[in-house]
Design an enzyme around this catalytic site. Structure first.
Site, PDB file in Angstrom:
ATOM      1  N   CYS A  21     -10.748 -19.372 -18.040  1.00 38.47           N
ATOM      2  CA  CYS A  21     -11.454 -18.272 -18.680  1.00 38.47           C
ATOM      3  C   CYS A  21     -10.793 -17.944 -20.016  1.00 38.47           C
ATOM      4  O   CYS A  21      -9.680 -18.388 -20.321  1.00 38.47           O
ATOM      5  CB  CYS A  21     -11.461 -17.036 -17.784  1.00 38.47           C
ATOM      6  SG  CYS A  21      -9.852 -16.240 -17.597  1.00 38.47           S
ATOM      7  N   CYS A  24      -7.275 -16.340 -19.849  1.00 37.49           N
ATOM      8  CA  CYS A  24      -6.231 -17.287 -19.447  1.00 37.49           C
ATOM      9  C   CYS A  24      -5.879 -18.224 -20.598  1.00 37.49           C
ATOM     10  O   CYS A  24      -4.719 -18.628 -20.749  1.00 37.49           O
ATOM     11  CB  CYS A  24      -6.668 -18.086 -18.223  1.00 37.49           C
ATOM     12  SG  CYS A  24      -6.410 -17.206 -16.658  1.00 37.49           S
ATOM     13  N   CYS A  91     -12.824 -19.050 -12.992  1.00 40.17           N
ATOM     14  CA  CYS A  91     -11.608 -19.575 -13.623  1.00 40.17           C
ATOM     15  C   CYS A  91     -10.691 -20.141 -12.552  1.00 40.17           C
ATOM     16  O   CYS A  91     -10.360 -19.444 -11.581  1.00 40.17           O
ATOM     17  CB  CYS A  91     -10.902 -18.468 -14.403  1.00 40.17           C
ATOM     18  SG  CYS A  91      -9.310 -18.980 -15.107  1.00 40.17           S
ATOM     19  N   CYS A  94      -6.937 -17.788 -12.748  1.00 38.76           N
ATOM     20  CA  CYS A  94      -6.884 -16.375 -12.327  1.00 38.76           C
ATOM     21  C   CYS A  94      -7.894 -16.068 -11.233  1.00 38.76           C
ATOM     22  O   CYS A  94      -7.939 -14.937 -10.738  1.00 38.76           O
ATOM     23  CB  CYS A  94      -7.088 -15.451 -13.513  1.00 38.76           C
ATOM     24  SG  CYS A  94      -8.771 -15.431 -14.166  1.00 38.76           S
ATOM     25  N   ASP A 322      20.894  24.305  19.935  1.00 39.27           N
ATOM     26  CA  ASP A 322      20.080  24.209  21.142  1.00 39.27           C
ATOM     27  C   ASP A 322      18.926  25.207  21.062  1.00 39.27           C
ATOM     28  O   ASP A 322      18.965  26.173  20.295  1.00 39.27           O
ATOM     29  CB  ASP A 322      20.920  24.482  22.387  1.00 39.27           C
ATOM     30  CG  ASP A 322      21.950  23.395  22.638  1.00 39.27           C
ATOM     31  OD1 ASP A 322      21.743  22.267  22.152  1.00 39.27           O
ATOM     32  OD2 ASP A 322      22.965  23.677  23.308  1.00 39.27           O
TER      33      ASP A 322
END
Length: 507
Positions: A21, A24, A91, A94, A322
């Site tokens: 893509c 990228c 792509c 990615c 307690d």
């Protein structure tokens, strides 16, 4: 304009031909300008196609030869290549993350976070990606350069990571949607997380055969292909032949998980007094059955959870008494960790109103010095846990008749060292041990021939009841030994916890 150089032209051509893509392509060309990734996908692809269609001038080719370092020169095919990717293609690197999830349509999904009514001025964006994407990162470089060493020598600082490219593309839109600044500071208290998953995981399978020592089955992991294991294996591989070049065409895109928000814990400190002998500090559950209604921690935490809109809480104190022991004086120091609060900012007046709300909710407790503290400050509550002192008032019964003169010797005893085996009553939840403790001082008030009040100043962690009756000889010496008669404790109050924490606040 994209900051691409003549030497990037064949790289762009090869990457587009491999189906990568547009974003990228920018990553592998080491374009580090964040504004480039914010541009629309259609504009980026159009400009990249125009870039590779330009003819290279002799001058630019000459510059490429002289500027590129020897170890980073391209050994790629210069023949013209027509990119085959269309907008519908996925792509291979990615897996669609930088194609489909960087537009305003996706960033509006963070509106789910907005509906949860978080209040923050800034946030940090975190991104989780499928594990196989680490493998697909390397494959295009191997295909492009026919030499995996080239990609390895670039280093993480050169090739832009998918996470960074995604953040650059969307963080501005997410910040606008949530009305907060997106920062890179890891200490930012509010974290918005975006995650992606992908069903196809066979990309990692060859690593198990190549580096079997990196993949060890564990009980807590559904798959051996964890991110750390894959990254470790990739660092060991130095030969291109191991990779599928170019990466296999993906049949499906990544799927985005629900966007989540997480705020770091808020810590509240204060001191509480307890006036009831039928109120435990924490919920009292025995064999799965709850005994007694309510507890100190619930009375304190309920208004805090509501006001901070927190998902949960953890309660701790500098000690515990307690259920039948009252805590008087300035009270017991405590801290409450509020988990994932949706509101975090309160001014001093609002905290004071919260304190009043707690105090008005019950007559069994009272809180003072309520304040917001840091996580680091909570450690001070536990520091010197056994070094601080506590003062008690005990109502004592003796089997033998006594008069006031029988009690005078107790006031002369200073720093009495006793040895206490773990009491029988708590042996089910505490390890068997012998603990050395100090009774710093004692004083008495005579009431009648079988009763008196014993005031004690002791080392914190001393079991007072066991010191009085001896616990069948498990505490030595004890009050019975000292007075030469059987004795028991009828009522016990904590008069003071001598620790200067948290800081006292003006009324």
């Amino acid at each position: 304009m994209l900051s691409l150089k003549e030497k990037d032209r064949p790289i762009v051509r090869k990457l587009l031909c491999a189906g990568c893509c547009a974003r990228c392509v920018l990553r592998f060309c080491c374009v580090g300008t964040s504004s480039a990734y914010r541009r629309s996908y259609q504009d980026l692809r159009k400009e990249l196609l125009a870039f590779i269609s330009e003819e290279s001038s002799p001058q630019s080719l000459s510059e490429e030869k002289t500027d590129a370092p020897p170890n980073k020169r391209m050994r790629i095919d210069e023949d013209p290549v027509t990119p085959a990717q269309t907008d519908s293609d996925i792509c291979p690197v990615c897996l669609g993350v930088l194609q489909d999830f960087c537009d305003p349509t996706f960033t509006k999904q963070v509106y789910a976070v907005k509906k949860q009514q978080y209040e923050f001025d800034s946030l940090v964006l975190t991104v989780s990606l499928p594990t196989q994407m680490s493998v697909r990162e390397v494959s295009p470089a191997a295909s492009l350069l026919n030499d995996i060493q080239y990609f390895m020598c670039l280093g993480k600082e050169d090739v832009i990571q998918v996470k960074d490219a995604f953040k650059w593309a969307v963080q501005g839109k997410i910040g606008q949607e949530l009305g907060a600044a997106v920062v890179a500071n890891v200490s930012c208290p509010c974290e918005v997380s975006v995650g992606f998953i992908h069903p196809e995981t066979e990309d990692c399978h060859f690593l198990a055969n190549t580096c079997p020592d990196c993949f060890k089955p564990t009980k807590n992991k559904a798959s051996i292909f964890t991110r750390m294991a894959v990254v470790k294996a990739l660092e060991k591989i130095s030969e291109e032949k191991h990779y599928v070049c170019p990466p296999k065409t993906a049949n499906t895109r990544c799927t985005a998980l629900d966007t989540t928000c997480l705020h770091t814990s808020i810590f509240i400190a204060g001191r509480y007094s307890k006036f009831s002998r039928e109120l435990p500090q924490t919920p009292w559950v025995i064999d799965g059955e709850r005994r007694m209604h309510g507890s100190v921690e619930e009375l304190i935490a309920a208004p805090l959870l509501s006001s901070f809109r927190a998902d949960g809480f953890n309660f701790s104190s500098s000690g515990r008494e307690d259920v039948d022991v009252r805590t008087l004086g300035n009270g017991q120091p405590f801290a409450v960790e509020l988990l994932n609060p949706h509101r975090a900012k309160f001014n001093r007046n609002e905290i004071k109103q919260l304190q009043e709300k707690i105090n008005q909710s019950s007559d069994k407790i009272r809180v003072r010095d309520l304040q917001i503290i840091t996580r680091e400050a909570t450690s001070r509550m536990k520091e010197g846990e056994e070094k601080k002192t506590k003062t008690y008032s005990a109502f004592i019964w003796t089997q033998k008749a006594i008069d006031s003169t029988d009690l005078e010797f107790l006031a002369n005893i200073k720093d009495l060292r006793i040895a206490q085996k773990t009491p029988l009553r708590v042996l089910h939840r505490r390890p068997l041990a012998v603990r050395q403790r100090l009774i710093h001082s004692m004083s008495t008030i005579y009431l009648d021939k079988h009763h008196f009040t014993l005031k004690l100043c002791t080392q914190a962690g001393t079991y007072i009841k066991e010191f009085v009756h001896g616990d069948f000889g498990r505490t030595i010496p004890n009050l019975c030994d000292l007075m030469k008669t059987d004795a028991d404790i009828l009522e016990l109050d904590v008069e003071s916890v001598d620790v200067d924490w948290p800081p006292a606040l003006p009324d």
